[in-house]
Design an enzyme around this catalytic site. Sequence first.
Site, mmCIF file in Angstrom:
data_model
loop_
_atom_site.group_PDB
_atom_site.id
_atom_site.type_symbol
_atom_site.label_atom_id
_atom_site.label_comp_id
_atom_site.label_asym_id
_atom_site.label_seq_id
_atom_site.Cartn_x
_atom_site.Cartn_y
_atom_site.Cartn_z
ATOM 1 N N LYS A 133 0.838 -1.203 0.000
ATOM 2 C CA LYS A 133 0.000 0.000 0.000
ATOM 3 C C LYS A 133 0.880 1.263 0.000
ATOM 4 O O LYS A 133 0.600 2.220 -0.724
ATOM 5 C CB LYS A 133 -0.947 -0.022 1.211
ATOM 6 N N ASP B 93 -11.027 2.741 4.084
ATOM 7 C CA ASP B 93 -11.351 1.313 4.010
ATOM 8 C C ASP B 93 -12.864 1.096 3.869
ATOM 9 O O ASP B 93 -13.307 -0.002 3.525
ATOM 10 C CB ASP B 93 -10.910 0.613 5.303
ATOM 11 N N GLN C 62 -4.493 -1.702 9.558
ATOM 12 C CA GLN C 62 -4.487 -3.039 8.970
ATOM 13 C C GLN C 62 -5.098 -4.049 9.936
ATOM 14 O O GLN C 62 -4.750 -4.104 11.111
ATOM 15 C CB GLN C 62 -3.043 -3.438 8.606
HETATM 16 N N1 GUN Z 1 -7.077 -6.953 6.196
HETATM 17 C C1 GUN Z 1 -7.465 -7.687 5.115
HETATM 18 N N2 GUN Z 1 -8.029 -6.888 4.179
HETATM 19 C C2 GUN Z 1 -7.988 -5.632 4.668
HETATM 20 C C3 GUN Z 1 -8.402 -4.384 4.147
HETATM 21 O O1 GUN Z 1 -8.947 -4.247 3.044
HETATM 22 N N3 GUN Z 1 -8.172 -3.315 4.956
HETATM 23 C C4 GUN Z 1 -7.597 -3.432 6.181
HETATM 24 N N4 GUN Z 1 -7.433 -2.323 6.909
HETATM 25 N N5 GUN Z 1 -7.205 -4.578 6.692
HETATM 26 C C5 GUN Z 1 -7.395 -5.675 5.915
#
Ligand code: GUN
Length: 295
Positions: free
Chosen positions: A53, A120, A97
């Site tokens: 990311k 998100d 995350q």
């Molecule tokens: N863990 C697995 N997928 C995601 C996501 O799309 N965003 C976040 N913040 N954590 C994740």
Amino acid sequence: MSAELIDGKKISQEIKTEVKASVENLKSKGIVPGLAAVLVGDNPASQIYVRSKAKACDEAGIYSEVLKFPKDMKESELLELIQELNHKDAISGILVQLPLPEQISEEKVIKTISPEKDVDGFHPCNLGLMLAGKPTFLPCTPFGIQELLMRSGNDPAGKHVVILGRGSLVGRPLSVILSHKAKGANATVTLCHTGTKDIPRYTKQADIIVAAMGKPEFLTRDMVSPGAVVIDVGVNRVEDKTCEKGYRIVGDVAFEEVKEVAKAITPVPGGVGPMTVAMLMANTLKAAKMQKGLI
Ligand code: GUN
């Protein structure tokens, strides 16, 4: 016959290039979008996701901060950090995350992120707007699947989409998004889950199948009708002593056999995964524009 490969890497690159052009335009007005990515603990998959990311931010010209903390971080510390980021002007989007260590409530964390910075799309306010079909931040993976379908020439409108898995990150939000009366949606959606009796009965009727239940190679050839489009959201580690690492990554679809009957299929890796990151960039750009009153 072998299915057409839906190239998520290529399509995500197209989206990132579009985002980059908009970011440059914003920068000419003195606005720089910024993302804060928060990682707690040392989950190897989460470390890889956060790194990718941050790299995507660099490529798109988006400012990013990666904030890493030990796995024994206190919940109160994390909530305070989020409050600070909520007030920080250089940060347009906040991503914490998941999963988080067990002493930290994911629900409290998500609710503490300002809905305006919730790139998100997990905050209850944004989930409510999504359900109502109003403009909001869509969760990145379902949003990415919708884009992947549209940009690969597989508009879900009027199609029967069968989703396997009702998880809150993918299956459930995707079922809502694709059932709206809207561009890129207007599908008839069936959501299968652990309570569904006879899953193949549904998948065999599907024009589009989205496998998102986290079971390695669950969807087999006999469950798919010829000509279906198959989207594989799974990322599963399976033991394989012939591999250097002792494991390999497989999706929720038995790729080699399903590709023989499907019209189009996403690979793992290189399918849905890169799309999630691209949509996070798109959401961060949108957050920056919204906060500056441009949309
Ligand atoms: N863990 C697995 N997928 C995601 C996501 O799309 N965003 C976040 N913040 N954590 C994740």
